[in-house]
Design a protein around this motif. Sequence first.
Motif, PDB file in Angstrom:
ATOM      1  N   ILE A 240      -1.594  15.753  10.000  1.00 28.93           N
ATOM      2  CA  ILE A 240      -1.047  15.036   8.803  1.00 28.93           C
ATOM      3  C   ILE A 240       0.209  15.867   8.403  1.00 28.93           C
ATOM      4  N   ARG A 241       1.104  15.147   8.269  1.00 29.36           N
ATOM      5  CA  ARG A 241       2.559  15.520   7.842  1.00 29.36           C
ATOM      6  C   ARG A 241       2.853  15.021   6.399  1.00 29.36           C
ATOM      7  N   GLU A 242       3.030  15.658   5.449  1.00 32.31           N
ATOM      8  CA  GLU A 242       3.145  15.132   3.907  1.00 32.31           C
ATOM      9  C   GLU A 242       4.775  15.130   3.818  1.00 32.31           C
ATOM     10  N   ARG A 243       5.026  13.840   3.071  1.00 36.01           N
ATOM     11  CA  ARG A 243       6.465  13.578   2.692  1.00 36.01           C
ATOM     12  C   ARG A 243       6.450  13.907   1.317  1.00 36.01           C
ATOM     13  N   PRO A 244       7.487  14.697   0.688  1.00 37.56           N
ATOM     14  CA  PRO A 244       7.444  14.980  -0.675  1.00 37.56           C
ATOM     15  C   PRO A 244       7.582  13.708  -1.314  1.00 37.56           C
ATOM     16  N   LEU A 245       6.747  13.591  -2.456  1.00 40.61           N
ATOM     17  CA  LEU A 245       6.625  12.335  -3.436  1.00 40.61           C
ATOM     18  C   LEU A 245       7.680  11.851  -3.729  1.00 40.61           C
ATOM     19  N   PRO A 246       8.633  12.554  -4.404  1.00 40.90           N
ATOM     20  CA  PRO A 246       9.922  11.871  -4.668  1.00 40.90           C
ATOM     21  C   PRO A 246      10.708  11.045  -3.873  1.00 40.90           C
ATOM     22  N   GLU A 247      10.674  11.745  -2.524  1.00 43.46           N
ATOM     23  CA  GLU A 247      11.200  10.798  -1.373  1.00 43.46           C
ATOM     24  C   GLU A 247      10.612   9.642  -1.034  1.00 43.46           C
ATOM     25  N   ALA A 248       9.306   9.593  -0.826  1.00 42.81           N
ATOM     26  CA  ALA A 248       8.626   8.475  -0.463  1.00 42.81           C
ATOM     27  C   ALA A 248       8.772   7.434  -1.592  1.00 42.81           C
ATOM     28  N   LEU A 249       8.752   7.762  -2.814  1.00 40.83           N
ATOM     29  CA  LEU A 249       8.957   6.798  -4.112  1.00 40.83           C
ATOM     30  C   LEU A 249      10.284   5.991  -3.732  1.00 40.83           C
ATOM     31  N   ALA A 250      11.247   6.988  -3.297  1.00 41.75           N
ATOM     32  CA  ALA A 250      12.664   6.580  -3.419  1.00 41.75           C
ATOM     33  C   ALA A 250      12.869   5.513  -2.313  1.00 41.75           C
ATOM     34  N   ARG A 251      12.302   5.889  -1.173  1.00 39.56           N
ATOM     35  CA  ARG A 251      12.285   5.021  -0.067  1.00 39.56           C
ATOM     36  C   ARG A 251      11.679   3.734  -0.109  1.00 39.56           C
ATOM     37  N   ALA A 252      10.547   3.715  -0.925  1.00 38.96           N
ATOM     38  CA  ALA A 252       9.880   2.747  -1.242  1.00 38.96           C
ATOM     39  C   ALA A 252      10.530   1.619  -2.095  1.00 38.96           C
ATOM     40  N   GLU A 254      13.913   1.664  -2.032  1.00 38.18           N
ATOM     41  CA  GLU A 254      15.067   1.304  -1.244  1.00 38.18           C
ATOM     42  C   GLU A 254      14.938   0.269  -0.426  1.00 38.18           C
ATOM     43  N   SER A 255      13.729   0.423   0.563  1.00 38.21           N
ATOM     44  CA  SER A 255      13.854  -0.516   1.711  1.00 38.21           C
ATOM     45  C   SER A 255      12.192  -0.481   2.190  1.00 38.21           C
ATOM     46  N   GLY A 256      11.248   0.139   1.354  1.00 42.02           N
ATOM     47  CA  GLY A 256      10.024   0.131   1.812  1.00 42.02           C
ATOM     48  C   GLY A 256       9.564   1.540   2.502  1.00 42.02           C
ATOM     49  N   TYR A 257       8.688   1.850   2.384  1.00 42.41           N
ATOM     50  CA  TYR A 257       7.800   3.238   2.854  1.00 42.41           C
ATOM     51  C   TYR A 257       6.899   2.885   3.675  1.00 42.41           C
ATOM     52  N   LEU A 258       6.898   3.219   4.832  1.00 42.50           N
ATOM     53  CA  LEU A 258       5.589   3.040   5.842  1.00 42.50           C
ATOM     54  C   LEU A 258       5.053   1.663   5.634  1.00 42.50           C
ATOM     55  N   GLY A 259       5.788   0.612   5.395  1.00 38.26           N
ATOM     56  CA  GLY A 259       5.366  -0.784   5.115  1.00 38.26           C
ATOM     57  C   GLY A 259       4.801  -0.820   3.661  1.00 38.26           C
ATOM     58  N   LEU A 260       4.983  -0.096   2.856  1.00 39.63           N
ATOM     59  CA  LEU A 260       4.625  -0.124   1.363  1.00 39.63           C
ATOM     60  C   LEU A 260       5.654  -0.495   0.451  1.00 39.63           C
ATOM     61  N   THR A 261       5.713  -1.544  -0.225  1.00 37.46           N
ATOM     62  CA  THR A 261       6.230  -1.769  -1.429  1.00 37.46           C
ATOM     63  C   THR A 261       6.292  -0.603  -2.514  1.00 37.46           C
ATOM     64  N   PRO A 262       7.110  -0.784  -3.482  1.00 37.79           N
ATOM     65  CA  PRO A 262       6.828   0.255  -4.562  1.00 37.79           C
ATOM     66  C   PRO A 262       5.572  -0.217  -5.164  1.00 37.79           C
ATOM     67  N   ASN A 263       5.152  -1.238  -5.480  1.00 42.55           N
ATOM     68  CA  ASN A 263       3.897  -1.732  -6.125  1.00 42.55           C
ATOM     69  C   ASN A 263       2.718  -1.239  -5.141  1.00 42.55           C
ATOM     70  N   ASP A 264       3.057  -1.555  -3.901  1.00 42.20           N
ATOM     71  CA  ASP A 264       1.884  -1.034  -3.015  1.00 42.20           C
ATOM     72  C   ASP A 264       1.646   0.750  -3.024  1.00 42.20           C
ATOM     73  N   LEU A 265       2.705   1.355  -3.156  1.00 37.05           N
ATOM     74  CA  LEU A 265       2.542   2.681  -3.202  1.00 37.05           C
ATOM     75  C   LEU A 265       2.052   2.993  -4.713  1.00 37.05           C
ATOM     76  N   ALA A 266       2.437   2.678  -5.699  1.00 42.88           N
ATOM     77  CA  ALA A 266       1.732   2.789  -7.007  1.00 42.88           C
ATOM     78  C   ALA A 266       0.230   2.504  -6.818  1.00 42.88           C
ATOM     79  N   CYS A 267      -0.109   1.408  -6.023  1.00 44.09           N
ATOM     80  CA  CYS A 267      -1.611   1.479  -6.091  1.00 44.09           C
ATOM     81  C   CYS A 267      -2.334   2.580  -5.448  1.00 44.09           C
TER      82      CYS A 267
END
Length: 308
Positions: A240-252, A254-267
């Motif tokens: 397991i490799r951790e991506r800092p949460l602020p970076e993951a939220l920003a990517r979501a 901007e263009s999606g993060y690991l296939g997750l939209t901002p709403n997906d990541l929020a859930c």
Amino acid sequence: MLGKIAIVGANGFVGRNLLGLLAPKGVDVVGVVRSDAGAEIVQRLGGTPHRVTDLERAATDRLVPALAKCDGLVYTASVSASTRNPDRTNPQGLLNILAACREAGVPRLVFFSGLGIAHYGMNPHCTNPYFLAKMAGEVALFRSDLAVTVFRPSYIVGAGDEFLTPLIGRITAGSALEIPGDGQYRLQPVSVGDTARAIVGALDQDKTSPRVVDLVGPEILSYRALIGRVASVAGHAVEIRERPLPEALARARESGYLGLTPNDLACLLCDEVSDPAAVESLVGEKLESVDAVIAGTLAALQSSRTPA
């Protein structure tokens, strides 16, 4: 005993499993879908398809004939911020269905909302257009005169879902698994089989007042613990490799993060859990364990990869 029900979104994950449960028992199932491909799925599973391209613009008289003599309707289609208008919180499609239910004399309706709505404005991951739209759907239903059951699910999981199945795929692929943050946020997955049985239980009960059920499974576990459980059942070690949460939220955003939209990541991050007793009461038996769901989903995934 149910004689006839309608499912809005019958070709979706929950809809397919509910249809697969009811049709073999002789229940007449009308599947309201948007496309010919959806209609083919409904027909293949033993239901009667009724195509409505756009529920938001559907006239009531287009819906009423399909709902005639239905004992209940299950609304599994998304009521959320749409791609056409990301800030939309007016669930017009649901309102059109409600009007058709009244005219057709459908007495009961089951609606899928989201776990965490009760903490809108308190939990930042539950305070967004997605949860606001779900809340708008609930309010519309509570204002109606139908016997309403609102399910607020955590993750509904099983073979062919959009959460556990791809997670298993990523783990069994053998590469390192990146996750947003530390993975300690909790979830409470419930099997799609138990979900289908809970829907039937809700439709079978003679209840007229609105009811809200947190649709959760028997075990609370962190996302990191779920990954470990999948790895254990699958017999695969996982890094397991951790991506800092602020970076993951920003990517979501901007263009999606690991296939997750901002709403997906929020859930995923909302860390909402609840008591499964109400679900178990509707199902009428012990809920399926997390390990059993993982094993069944893994087996289905492996079978799909095996050449015929």
